[in-house]
Write a protein that holds these residues in place. Structure first.
Motif, short mmCIF file in Angstrom:
data_model
loop_
_atom_site.label_atom_id
_atom_site.label_comp_id
_atom_site.label_asym_id
_atom_site.label_seq_id
_atom_site.Cartn_x
_atom_site.Cartn_y
_atom_site.Cartn_z
N UNK A 148 0.83 -1.21 0.00
CA UNK A 148 0.00 0.00 0.00
C UNK A 148 0.87 1.26 0.00
N UNK A 149 2.17 1.09 0.14
CA UNK A 149 3.07 2.23 0.12
C UNK A 149 3.22 2.96 1.44
N UNK A 150 2.75 2.33 2.53
CA UNK A 150 2.81 2.99 3.83
C UNK A 150 4.16 2.82 4.50
N UNK A 151 4.90 1.77 4.13
CA UNK A 151 6.27 1.59 4.60
C UNK A 151 7.12 1.18 3.42
N UNK A 152 8.40 1.36 3.55
CA UNK A 152 9.30 0.99 2.45
C UNK A 152 9.86 -0.39 2.71
#
Length: 152
Positions: A148-152
């Motif tokens: 979801x792109x909330x963490x790398x």
């Protein structure tokens, strides 16, 4: 993905039997080594840091009898797979989520309502926390959060 697939029998075995066999841990180690050698961002230093973290997390529980040897070996087997931040995130998210689910199941069962299904009972906490299952849950949730792109 290979590591997640390899974790399915570990999660099920730990949930139902509270046992993680050495052969399952060996499969996890081999899958983690595949990840380690395919990821160029991982180094032997990150592997050693993760191994130290795994021992710091599991040895106190093992020495108190709260954790089994399979749990210790599982975290050590997973140590080459991720960077230290991701390693700790998988552990923390998995343990937190599983504790929340089990606490909710216990609250529901204490309301004297019948709980349907074998998975939603408070009995798993009476036999100890299934760390292998928690790690699997943490892997799935961190993969979803990462996608979801909330963490790398």
């Amino acid at each position: 993905m290979l590591l997640m697939i390899a974790m399915v029998p570990v999660a099920l075995s730990d949930w139902y039997l509270r046992r993680i066999s050495n052969s399952l841990n060996l499969v996890i180690l081999l899958a983690a080594l595949c990840v380690f050698f395919s990821e160029h961002s991982l180094s032997y230093q990150t592997w050693l840091i993760n191994a130290a973290l795994a021992l710091c997390i599991t040895l106190p529980g093992y020495l108190r009898g709260a954790m089994g040897g399979g749990d210790v070996k599982l975290l050590l087997a997973l140590s080459p797979a991720w960077n230290p931040v991701h390693f700790m995130l998988v552990f923390a998210v998995g343990i937190g989520t599983l504790l929340t689910i089990l606490a909710a199941a216990q609250a529901i069962s204490s309301c004297r309502r019948p709980v349907t299904g074998r998975l939603l009972t408070a009995a798993p906490l009476q036999r100890g926390l299934p760390v292998g299952t928690a790690i699997f849950v943490g892997m799935i949730l961190t993969a979803m959060i990462s996608a979801a792109g909330l963490i790398v």
